[in-house]
Design a protein around this motif. Structure first.
Motif, PDB file in Angstrom:
ATOM      1  N   VAL A 116       0.902  -1.209   0.170  1.00 16.30           N
ATOM      2  CA  VAL A 116      -0.084   0.075  -0.131  1.00 16.30           C
ATOM      3  C   VAL A 116       0.859   1.088  -0.041  1.00 16.30           C
ATOM      4  N   THR A 117       0.669   2.252  -0.983  1.00 20.23           N
ATOM      5  CA  THR A 117       1.280   3.649  -0.808  1.00 20.23           C
ATOM      6  C   THR A 117       0.215   4.335  -1.043  1.00 20.23           C
ATOM      7  N   ASN A 118       0.506   5.848  -0.378  1.00 18.70           N
ATOM      8  CA  ASN A 118      -0.026   7.047  -0.399  1.00 18.70           C
ATOM      9  C   ASN A 118       0.202   8.042  -1.783  1.00 18.70           C
ATOM     10  N   ASP A 119      -0.934   8.914  -1.765  1.00 19.50           N
ATOM     11  CA  ASP A 119      -0.486   9.898  -2.959  1.00 19.50           C
ATOM     12  C   ASP A 119      -0.543   9.313  -4.217  1.00 19.50           C
ATOM     13  N   PRO A 120      -1.477   8.891  -4.695  1.00 22.16           N
ATOM     14  CA  PRO A 120      -2.725   8.594  -4.036  1.00 22.16           C
ATOM     15  C   PRO A 120      -2.632   7.107  -3.398  1.00 22.16           C
ATOM     16  N   THR A 121      -3.724   6.965  -2.519  1.00 21.54           N
ATOM     17  CA  THR A 121      -3.872   5.721  -1.924  1.00 21.54           C
ATOM     18  C   THR A 121      -4.082   4.473  -2.870  1.00 21.54           C
ATOM     19  N   THR A 122      -3.065   3.589  -2.840  1.00 22.58           N
ATOM     20  CA  THR A 122      -2.922   2.544  -3.831  1.00 22.58           C
ATOM     21  C   THR A 122      -2.751   1.408  -3.323  1.00 22.58           C
ATOM     22  N   PHE A 123      -3.456   0.345  -3.395  1.00 22.41           N
ATOM     23  CA  PHE A 123      -3.268  -1.096  -2.995  1.00 22.41           C
ATOM     24  C   PHE A 123      -2.871  -1.860  -4.270  1.00 22.41           C
ATOM     25  N   ARG A 124      -1.666  -2.700  -4.214  1.00 20.24           N
ATOM     26  CA  ARG A 124      -1.353  -3.315  -5.580  1.00 20.24           C
ATOM     27  C   ARG A 124      -1.172  -4.842  -4.763  1.00 20.24           C
ATOM     28  N   VAL A 125      -1.910  -5.894  -5.347  1.00 17.94           N
ATOM     29  CA  VAL A 125      -1.809  -7.188  -5.175  1.00 17.94           C
ATOM     30  C   VAL A 125      -1.426  -7.809  -6.277  1.00 17.94           C
ATOM     31  N   THR A 126      -0.063  -8.712  -5.912  1.00 16.93           N
ATOM     32  CA  THR A 126       0.546  -9.538  -7.123  1.00 16.93           C
ATOM     33  C   THR A 126       0.187 -10.979  -6.816  1.00 16.93           C
ATOM     34  N   LEU A 127      -0.118 -11.821  -7.807  1.00 14.14           N
ATOM     35  CA  LEU A 127      -0.679 -13.137  -7.626  1.00 14.14           C
ATOM     36  C   LEU A 127       0.078 -13.842  -8.658  1.00 14.14           C
ATOM     37  N   PRO A 128       0.276 -15.070  -8.318  1.00  8.35           N
ATOM     38  CA  PRO A 128       0.825 -16.132  -9.466  1.00  8.35           C
ATOM     39  C   PRO A 128      -0.336 -16.175 -10.373  1.00  8.35           C
ATOM     40  N   ALA A 129       0.004 -16.722 -11.439  1.00  8.09           N
ATOM     41  CA  ALA A 129      -0.951 -16.949 -12.619  1.00  8.09           C
ATOM     42  C   ALA A 129      -1.592 -18.425 -12.351  1.00  8.09           C
ATOM     43  N   ALA A 130      -2.673 -18.340 -12.880  1.00  5.70           N
ATOM     44  CA  ALA A 130      -3.455 -19.743 -12.764  1.00  5.70           C
ATOM     45  C   ALA A 130      -2.751 -20.623 -13.932  1.00  5.70           C
TER      46      ALA A 130
END
Length: 432
Positions: free
Chosen positions: A411-425
């Motif tokens: 999570v980062t600010n300015d702007p608030t950003t949630f980044r999820v990284t997931l393995p591919a199916a």
């Protein structure tokens, strides 16, 4: 075999019980060690205080002063023996030694030591001193105090002491109380652990921790999908009623344009998500959330890279992750004090390094407070008002699901950003 393997996985209630029992035992051990140390420290301090008081009192006693000042050693020994022994037994000390100025003993519990030289420190400046020293009776805590004549000159010394062995004996006498207190704490903690296990079992039954997490994820998925579908149904109902009204007013072109615009917007998201490896479940969720954003007067933007693979998550977990992130973003954007045009939520799904998929959710909200940081992913921690049920669960669930799948979340600010990284199916799952 499957039943045997499942039986080996402890239920959530058993895990809670084991964790609490382990904590109780550690706390009990810590309390026992602390009480033992406290008793030992207390016994030593008590010995120092008693020896100092007795040594000071006897050094000022007229009988001791006159016997030492007279300079007649045999007479001093005879006159002081009974007096000093009575004081020693009354105070519970191991020895009281009266000496002349040079440290030659005039009294001692062992008559054979009378006339010998004192084993210990004799202060050169004539002050009172408390120390631990090994003498004729072994290691002891002792206090030596000067005897002054009428003119204030040092004419002798009085030393009172307790052996370390006696201090250990005093500690042993206190051990039963310490053990009982420790056992009482452990017993109360064990009762609390049993009650906690029963309470947990009423809620979770025999489900293990993963099953409980899956149940929470399922609940969150149903909740967020339900909200999305409600908003979408409400929006479609409004559009349909408006279109019907336009048709009654014989304004067919405007009715067709209204319905076509809605179809184009929905089809755009469907095309982005279902092209190649996209997840149709997430596509349905995004359609519903678009309607929800419109209800809240939040500008909604979805960008899906057609080359992004599907995440290696089952539909329930996928909806729980994306839905909770979007719900938080919509709530945060709704707190923005700017006009409607300044409130926005952006969702982006794109390929990431190593063949993974990245899901990014940004919003125009006030951001994460500096004192929270990554603590927003902890259970019970939330930036939202505390009077609403369920706070502090969504992001913690997202973190648990992502980590269980082998992914990461930042999570980062300015702007608030949630980044999820997931393995591919795997390829077979994507084709299916």
């Amino acid at each position: 075999m499957a039943t045997t393997r499942r039986a080996r996985v402890r239920s959530a209630a058993s895990r809670v019980f084991a964790l609490l029992i382990g904590s109780v035992l550690l706390i009990g051990a810590a309390i026992g060690v602390f009480l033992t140390w406290e008793a030992q420290t207390s016994a030593r301090q008590e010995a120092e205080h008693v020896t100092a008081a007795i040594a000071h009192a006897l050094s000022a006693a007229p009988l001791v002063r006159s016997a030492v000042t007279a300079g007649d050693r045999p007479a001093a020994e005879a006159s002081l023996r009974a007096y000093v022994e009575s004081a020693r037994t009354g105070a519970g000390l191991d020895f009281i030694t009266v000496m002349d100025r040079d440290g030659v003993r005039l009294t001692h519990p062992d008559p054979a030591q009378v006339g010998g030289h004192y084993l210990g420190t004799i202060p050169a400046d004539g002050r009172t001193l408390t120390e631990q020293y090994t003498g004729t009776l072994g290691p002891s805590v002792r206090t030596i105090s000067p005897v002054h004549d009428a003119g204030g000159a040092v004419v002798g010394w009085v030393s009172a002491g307790v052996t370390v062995e006696s201090l250990a004996g005093a500690l042993l006498r206190r051990l039963p109380v310490i053990v009982l207190l420790t056992l009482a704490v452990v017993a109360l903690g064990a009762v609390g652990a049993v009650l906690a296990r029963l309470a947990t079992r009423r809620i979770t039954g025999d489900l293990n921790a993963r099953d409980v997490r899956d149940a929470v994820a399922g609940f969150e998925s149903v909740r967020t999908l339900g909200e999305a579908l409600r908003a979408q149904t409400h929006e479609h109902g409004n559009r349909l009623h408006t279109a019907l009204a336009l048709l009654e007013l014989d304004r067919k072109d405007e009715a067709i344009a209204l319905l076509s615009d809605s179809s184009v917007q929905s089809q755009s998201v469907i095309d982005q998500m279902t092209l190649r490896d996209g997840d149709p479940t997430v596509a349905a969720l995004l359609l519903g959330k678009a309607s929800q954003a419109k209800e809240r007067r939040v500008h909604w933007q979805v960008v899906v890279d057609p080359t992004a693979p599907r995440a290696d998550l089952d539909p329930v977990d996928a909806v729980a992750v994306v839905g909770n992130l979007i719900d938080n973003a919509l709530d945060a954007a709704g707190q923005d004090a700017t006009d409607d045009a300044g409130r926005w939520v952006r969702v982006e799904i794109a390929p990431a390094e190593g063949g993974e998929v990245a899901i990014t959710v940004s919003d125009s909200g006030p951001g994460i407070p500096a004192d929270l940081g990554d603590r927003v992913f902890e259970h019970g921690v939330s930036t939202k008002p505390s009077d609403r049920a369920g706070r502090g669960v969504g992001l913690a669930l997202v973190r648990d699901v992502v980590q269980a799948a082998g992914g990461s979340i930042t999570v980062t600010n300015d702007p608030t950003t949630f980044r999820v990284t997931l393995p591919a199916a795997p390829a077979k799952a994507r084709r299916r």
